[in-house]
Design a protein around this motif. Structure first.
Motif, mmCIF file in Angstrom:
data_model
loop_
_atom_site.group_PDB
_atom_site.id
_atom_site.type_symbol
_atom_site.label_atom_id
_atom_site.label_comp_id
_atom_site.label_asym_id
_atom_site.label_seq_id
_atom_site.Cartn_x
_atom_site.Cartn_y
_atom_site.Cartn_z
ATOM 1 N N ARG A 109 16.725 37.303 38.567
ATOM 2 C CA ARG A 109 17.088 38.207 39.665
ATOM 3 C C ARG A 109 18.143 38.116 40.421
ATOM 4 N N VAL A 110 19.280 38.941 40.454
ATOM 5 C CA VAL A 110 20.501 38.417 40.934
ATOM 6 C C VAL A 110 20.906 39.600 42.275
ATOM 7 N N PRO A 111 20.335 39.096 43.474
ATOM 8 C CA PRO A 111 20.679 39.896 44.819
ATOM 9 C C PRO A 111 22.192 39.693 45.042
ATOM 10 N N ALA A 112 22.717 40.707 45.932
ATOM 11 C CA ALA A 112 24.093 40.239 46.500
ATOM 12 C C ALA A 112 24.151 39.126 47.237
ATOM 13 N N GLY A 113 25.366 38.119 46.972
ATOM 14 C CA GLY A 113 25.325 36.801 47.502
ATOM 15 C C GLY A 113 25.226 35.738 46.822
ATOM 16 N N SER A 114 24.122 35.965 45.867
ATOM 17 C CA SER A 114 23.918 34.693 45.181
ATOM 18 C C SER A 114 24.663 34.496 43.918
ATOM 19 N N LEU A 115 24.393 33.286 43.414
ATOM 20 C CA LEU A 115 25.112 32.690 42.089
ATOM 21 C C LEU A 115 24.504 32.986 40.815
ATOM 22 N N GLY A 139 20.389 38.614 24.116
ATOM 23 C CA GLY A 139 18.936 39.204 24.189
ATOM 24 C C GLY A 139 18.276 39.203 25.423
ATOM 25 N N GLU A 140 18.931 38.791 26.503
ATOM 26 C CA GLU A 140 18.364 38.804 27.925
ATOM 27 C C GLU A 140 19.143 40.096 28.774
ATOM 28 N N ALA A 141 18.055 40.141 29.983
ATOM 29 C CA ALA A 141 18.495 40.940 30.718
ATOM 30 C C ALA A 141 18.284 40.311 32.169
ATOM 31 N N ALA A 142 19.106 40.842 33.352
ATOM 32 C CA ALA A 142 19.033 40.189 34.705
ATOM 33 C C ALA A 142 19.028 41.595 35.381
ATOM 34 N N ARG A 143 17.531 41.309 36.429
ATOM 35 C CA ARG A 143 17.640 42.281 37.554
ATOM 36 C C ARG A 143 18.902 42.257 38.389
ATOM 37 N N ASP A 191 22.268 49.545 41.678
ATOM 38 C CA ASP A 191 20.941 48.598 41.467
ATOM 39 C C ASP A 191 20.622 49.254 39.945
ATOM 40 N N GLY A 192 20.165 47.892 39.319
ATOM 41 C CA GLY A 192 19.832 47.981 37.967
ATOM 42 C C GLY A 192 19.557 46.885 37.323
ATOM 43 N N TYR A 193 20.213 46.768 35.710
ATOM 44 C CA TYR A 193 19.852 45.637 35.150
ATOM 45 C C TYR A 193 21.368 45.191 34.306
ATOM 46 N N ALA A 194 21.712 43.757 34.424
ATOM 47 C CA ALA A 194 22.731 43.298 33.854
ATOM 48 C C ALA A 194 22.530 42.989 32.448
ATOM 49 N N VAL A 195 23.166 43.478 31.539
ATOM 50 C CA VAL A 195 23.031 43.307 29.950
ATOM 51 C C VAL A 195 24.144 43.099 29.243
ATOM 52 N N ARG A 196 24.193 42.558 27.901
ATOM 53 C CA ARG A 196 24.878 42.638 26.920
ATOM 54 C C ARG A 196 25.001 44.191 26.531
ATOM 55 N N GLN A 218 27.132 39.653 41.853
ATOM 56 C CA GLN A 218 28.135 39.055 40.898
ATOM 57 C C GLN A 218 27.474 39.256 39.353
ATOM 58 N N LEU A 219 27.976 39.593 38.408
ATOM 59 C CA LEU A 219 27.626 39.825 37.016
ATOM 60 C C LEU A 219 27.363 38.524 36.505
ATOM 61 N N PRO A 220 26.242 38.269 36.082
ATOM 62 C CA PRO A 220 26.117 37.016 35.340
ATOM 63 C C PRO A 220 26.878 36.853 34.120
ATOM 64 N N PRO A 221 27.537 35.629 34.029
ATOM 65 C CA PRO A 221 28.434 35.536 32.706
ATOM 66 C C PRO A 221 27.779 35.684 31.534
ATOM 67 N N GLY A 222 28.123 36.267 30.628
ATOM 68 C CA GLY A 222 27.686 36.940 29.410
ATOM 69 C C GLY A 222 27.356 38.269 29.376
#
Length: 403
Positions: free
Chosen positions: A80-86, A93-97, A62-67, A103-107
């Motif tokens: 916001r990216v819970p398990a099972g979502s696309l 310069g962005e982060a995703a919860r 649990d955390g933040y997806a980043v470059r 699944q990790l966001p592209p990028g």
């Protein structure tokens, strides 16, 4: 005056096992069954994964997806990216919860665990250095599409079934269960719950052997107790041979006047192995009655148990096409002296003692089944081998033999 017949020479255990396994041709028949019901069965064909597991890079925390290159700055949290979502692509310069398994966001190329971040006004900043690949589970790192997940010959335990499910296998192709006809011989035997006349004993072997057979995935045809008469024994062998792949008996394979199994088998078929150089368990027999294998175990309960574990168990596993037949042994210090070894290979009932190594059950009689219940396994002692406390010996835990 005619000479007394010579006693047959005893076959060394390793030679007996080689000869026995040479006769155990794997059953050709197989069946497809629900994976949920396949515990203990043997896989008949390779299981190939149709998918990558995981199917995409995902977060291990649990955390933040980043470059990773952006993580030292305060980054706006744009999704916001819970398990099972696309997820949506992550811009520079962005982060995703993100949550564990999502699944990790592209990028994105790293995940910062939430304990190592600071939040302020909708922005997040890493409080520790971030490296590419941090807390990311890569696509296919567990299973890759097209690879063998489980090879043919795998005996399906809880972990193997979980792995099959990981690959999406709802059904598995397994070898047919061996049909084993089981009976005991002896007029002295009665079943628990019945009156115990003078000179009689309860038939413990029927319970022990049936449980062992069922634990190995066999279909048991229980023919009960056969009287100590030659014709009755021959009739039981004929019935068993007509119904089973293997006939397994206990008692009656010694050389006494009331031991009818040996002449009965020789009348209905043949014996090719008899009398093994082990203790307990010398009167062990193998042969054929019709198309069925015949295996005769000693009547004493510990002898019956030990010979089943060291000889019958690998035989039945090979019939099912299992790859791994031999139990693993471990070198452990003995906690006792053994100054007068037998000429035969011995299997002593021992328990694990953290302070002194292996402890010996006081009564090693082949009739004392308490010794096996008390023990953690068997000490496998070579013929004529004396040892002292502190010497290392080969220990085979029952966890290797009773499963």
């Amino acid at each position: 005056m005619s000479e007394a017949p010579k006693k047959p020479s005893l076959t060394p255990l390793d030679d007996a096992l080689v000869a026995l396994l040479a006769q155990a041709l794997p059953l050709a028949d197989c069946e497809t069954m629900p994976a949920m019901a396949a515990r203990g069965r043997v896989l008949a064909t390779d299981l190939i994964s149709p998918v990558d597991v995981p199917p995409a890079d995902n977060s291990a925390m649990d955390g933040y997806a980043v470059r990773a290159a952006d993580a030292a700055a305060a980054l706006p949290v744009t999704q916001r990216v819970p398990a099972g979502s696309l997820p949506q692509p992550l811009a520079v310069g962005e982060a995703a919860r993100i949550f564990t398994g999502a699944q990790l966001p592209p990028g994105a190329d790293a995940v910062v665990m939430q304990e190592h971040t600071e939040l302020l006004d909708g922005r997040v900043r890493a409080t520790q250095p971030v490296t590419p690949g941090q807390h990311v589970r890569l696509r296919g790192e567990d299973l890759k599409a097209g690879n063998v997940v489980l090879p043919a010959g795998t005996r399906l335990d809880a972990v193997a079934l979980g792995l099959a499910a990981t690959a999406g296998a709802a059904e598995l192709t397994v070898t047919r269960r061996p049909r084993v006809a089981l009976f005991s011989t002896g007029d002295e035997l009665v079943m628990p719950g019945e009156p115990l006349p003078p000179g009689a004993i309860y038939n413990s072997n029927r319970f022990t052997l049936r449980a062992l057979l069922e634990g190995l995935g066999c279909e048991v045809i229980d023919l009960g107790i056969v009287p100590d008469r030659l014709e009755a024994t021959r009739a039981a062998l004929r019935e068993a041979a007509a119904r089973a792949d293997v006939i397994l008996t206990s008692g009656g394979v010694s050389v006494g006047e009331e031991d009818h199994l040996r002449p009965a088998v020789q009348a209905e078929g043949h014996l090719d192995l008899w009398a093994i150089a082990i203790k307990p368990g010398k009167p062990f027999a193998h042969g054929r009655v019709g198309a069925a294998h015949f295996i005769g175990l000693p009547g004493n309960p510990v002898s019956s148990l030990v010979t089943f574990l060291v000889l019958v168990r690998p035989f039945l596993l090979k019939l099912q096409g299992a790859t791994y037949l031999a139990p693993r042994g471990y070198r452990i210090a003995a906690g006792f002296d053994w100054p007068r070894p037998d000429k035969r290979r011995e299997f002593l009932r021992v328990s694990l003692d953290d302070a002194n190594g292996l402890a010996l059950f006081g009564n090693q009689s082949s009739g004392v089944l308490t010794s096996a219940f008390w023990a953690d396994g068997l000490l496998d002692n070579p013929p004529g081998h004396a040892f002292k406390a502190g010497d290392t010996v080969r220990f085979i835990p029952f966890s290797e033999l009773l499963s």
